[in-house]
Design an enzyme around this catalytic site. Sequence first.
Site, PDB file in Angstrom:
ATOM      1  CG  ASP A 124      21.505  -0.796   9.381  1.00  0.00           C
ATOM      2  OD1 ASP A 124      20.190  -0.852   9.505  1.00  0.00           O
ATOM      3  OD2 ASP A 124      22.526  -1.360  10.134  1.00  0.00           O
ATOM      4  NE  ARG A 175       6.561  -6.159   9.942  1.00  0.00           N
ATOM      5  CZ  ARG A 175       6.638  -4.961  10.614  1.00  0.00           C
ATOM      6  NH1 ARG A 175       6.837  -4.806  11.813  1.00  0.00           N
ATOM      7  NH2 ARG A 175       6.652  -3.883   9.818  1.00  0.00           N
ATOM      8  NE  ARG A 182       3.868   0.955   9.779  1.00  0.00           N
ATOM      9  CZ  ARG A 182       4.496   0.293  10.652  1.00  0.00           C
ATOM     10  NH1 ARG A 182       5.075   0.692  11.913  1.00  0.00           N
ATOM     11  NH2 ARG A 182       5.175  -0.778  10.270  1.00  0.00           N
ATOM     12  CG  ASP A 251       6.095   5.712  14.200  1.00  0.00           C
ATOM     13  OD1 ASP A 251       6.048   6.293  15.215  1.00  0.00           O
ATOM     14  OD2 ASP A 251       7.060   5.039  14.028  1.00  0.00           O
ATOM     15  CG  ASN A 252       6.098   1.798  16.209  1.00  0.00           C
ATOM     16  OD1 ASN A 252       6.390   1.613  15.220  1.00  0.00           O
ATOM     17  ND2 ASN A 252       6.972   2.069  17.234  1.00  0.00           N
TER      18      ASN A 252
HETATM   19  P1  AMP Z   1      10.902   2.014  15.297  1.00  0.00           P
HETATM   20  O1  AMP Z   1      11.188   3.054  16.368  1.00  0.00           O
HETATM   21  O2  AMP Z   1      11.464   0.688  15.002  1.00  0.00           O
HETATM   22  O3  AMP Z   1       9.278   2.062  15.078  1.00  0.00           O
HETATM   23  O4  AMP Z   1      11.229   2.837  13.788  1.00  0.00           O
HETATM   24  C1  AMP Z   1      11.035   4.284  13.552  1.00  0.00           C
HETATM   25  C2  AMP Z   1      11.489   4.458  12.072  1.00  0.00           C
HETATM   26  O5  AMP Z   1      12.895   4.064  12.061  1.00  0.00           O
HETATM   27  C3  AMP Z   1      10.787   3.778  10.992  1.00  0.00           C
HETATM   28  O6  AMP Z   1      10.507   4.634  10.049  1.00  0.00           O
HETATM   29  C4  AMP Z   1      11.637   2.630  10.825  1.00  0.00           C
HETATM   30  O7  AMP Z   1      11.620   2.238   9.467  1.00  0.00           O
HETATM   31  C5  AMP Z   1      12.944   3.389  10.908  1.00  0.00           C
HETATM   32  N1  AMP Z   1      14.177   2.482  11.455  1.00  0.00           N
HETATM   33  C6  AMP Z   1      14.598   1.906  12.577  1.00  0.00           C
HETATM   34  N2  AMP Z   1      15.241   0.991  12.526  1.00  0.00           N
HETATM   35  C7  AMP Z   1      15.806   1.292  11.198  1.00  0.00           C
HETATM   36  C8  AMP Z   1      16.936   0.603  10.392  1.00  0.00           C
HETATM   37  N3  AMP Z   1      17.790  -0.160  10.992  1.00  0.00           N
HETATM   38  N4  AMP Z   1      17.003   0.810   9.224  1.00  0.00           N
HETATM   39  C9  AMP Z   1      16.149   1.694   8.449  1.00  0.00           C
HETATM   40  N5  AMP Z   1      15.382   2.341   9.407  1.00  0.00           N
HETATM   41  C10 AMP Z   1      14.872   1.674  10.512  1.00  0.00           C
HETATM   42 MG    MG Z   2       7.806   1.256  13.756  1.00  0.00          MG
END
Ligand code: AMP
Ligand code: MG
Length: 486
Positions: A124, A175, A182, A251-252
């Site tokens: 979302d 931020r 990344r 990706d992090n």
């Molecule tokens: P993360 O696990 O938070 O590093 O996210 C992994 C991927 O999911 C990244 O591409 C984020 O931008 C996407 N993502 C995580 N949560 C959301 C969210 N609520 N809405 C849109 N993209 C999300």
């Molecule tokens: Mg991330």
Amino acid sequence: MKPLDGLHWPNRFAALGSDFYTELPAQGLPDPHWVATSPACAELLGWPADWAARDGALGVFSGNATWSGMRPLASVYSGHQFGVWAGQLGDGRALWLGEVDAPAGPLELQLKGAGMTPYSRRADGRAVLRSSIREFLCSEAMAALGVPTTRALCLTGSRLPVRRESIETAAVVTRLAPSFIRFGHFEHFAHHEQLDALRRLAGWFIAHHAPECADAPEPAVALLEKVALQTADLVAHWQAIGFCHGVMNTDNMSMLGLTLDYGPFGFMDAFDPGHICNHSDDRGRYAYARQPGVAFWNLHALAQALLPLLPIDTDQAAEASGERLLAAVEAFRGRFASQMLGRMRAKLGLTGEDDGDQALADDFLKLMAASRADFTISFRRLSRALSHPEPLRDLFVDRDALDAWLARWRARVAPDAEARMLAVNPAVVLRNHLAEGAIQAAQQGDFTEVSRLLKVLSRPFDDPENPHDAALPPDWAQGLEVSCSS
Ligand code: AMP
Ligand code: MG
């Protein structure tokens, strides 16, 4: 001072072109309010202390308005998640606004939680207040601990409902970082065989963020070695304060060696090398003791992505190029080991170098693990153990073993070590239960605990006024679970 609205918003990333991002406006929070701001961050930007009250700042940092010159965009990246190729990801809920020419150099500003982007997949585009408070506080706490990290300028909230396991409310964290690039940005273009874009990205990153690599015989190899060394420094920092990132997917991983994307992170309470902070990580891939190995694995994924930048036209050339990249990644090992030993020496108050130091440090950690002694409190009490050993002894089950270790330590430690140890062994870290207290109050509309904690966490090496901030977690904290849901 110019009004903030009159700032320039250079955007060097945008110069890379549309292969790298999509420009789009934020979807702002309806009827937003401030939750918290970080005075230290405002100072970093060179902004006046009252910046949040000026020029419609609330509108800007809740995604409802832009200052002239801001150019919101979401970037595309890919990555390996939990060890497998995850394909295209990208800024699913982050928007780059542009850069501030801060006194110490340009800083990118990003909104996190300001709506959907082309990279949101099925999610979302929002961030909930709970996880945003955790990211806001921990970013600033890590900076105060001296750990490389993205920073958090401010936090805005709204009553907008957001569905996670239950219905929560939306928030936006702003931020800051010199760059949010990344490992996954490089992996993206390599995977899709967009060699031109990959070359442009590497050239751009080196020009702006690693200029010393430009003159190396092979800039991509020099860049990889630089990232390997910075990542080693970062993870040694994490290990030395008992920090678990929780989701070390490629990706992090920051190309600048910053702690990036605070999600289900945790500071260890009872010491357990196998501690898993992320409830969603059922196999413990990202357990505390595995973090150095995972960083090394991630660097190999980056090396793979950089390979096409080297000669690969014959099998022989490709093999030789691969070897040069692997050698660059190898730099991680030695650097991590020496950084870790250096940090452990400082934590134990050891000056100079002695062959027995590694074993002395390892043996203390083993005793801590056997007693499941609290990580932060053990080192804090050790700092005072030359004059007051009893509070430390209270944490250990096998007191004879501890006494034997203390005798070895006393024979090695400098007699005036206490002040130096107190300056590297923090009293206060953002334990889950401290964050939870601030979250629960904020969910009731009371943000004072967020600001109070921010203040305490900004002086982590001082004994806090309220001893609860540095105490063992209460029993109810055992039941706290943090997961990827944010
Ligand atoms: P993360 O696990 O938070 O590093 O996210 C992994 C991927 O999911 C990244 O591409 C984020 O931008 C996407 N993502 C995580 N949560 C959301 C969210 N609520 N809405 C849109 N993209 C999300
Ligand atoms: Mg991330």
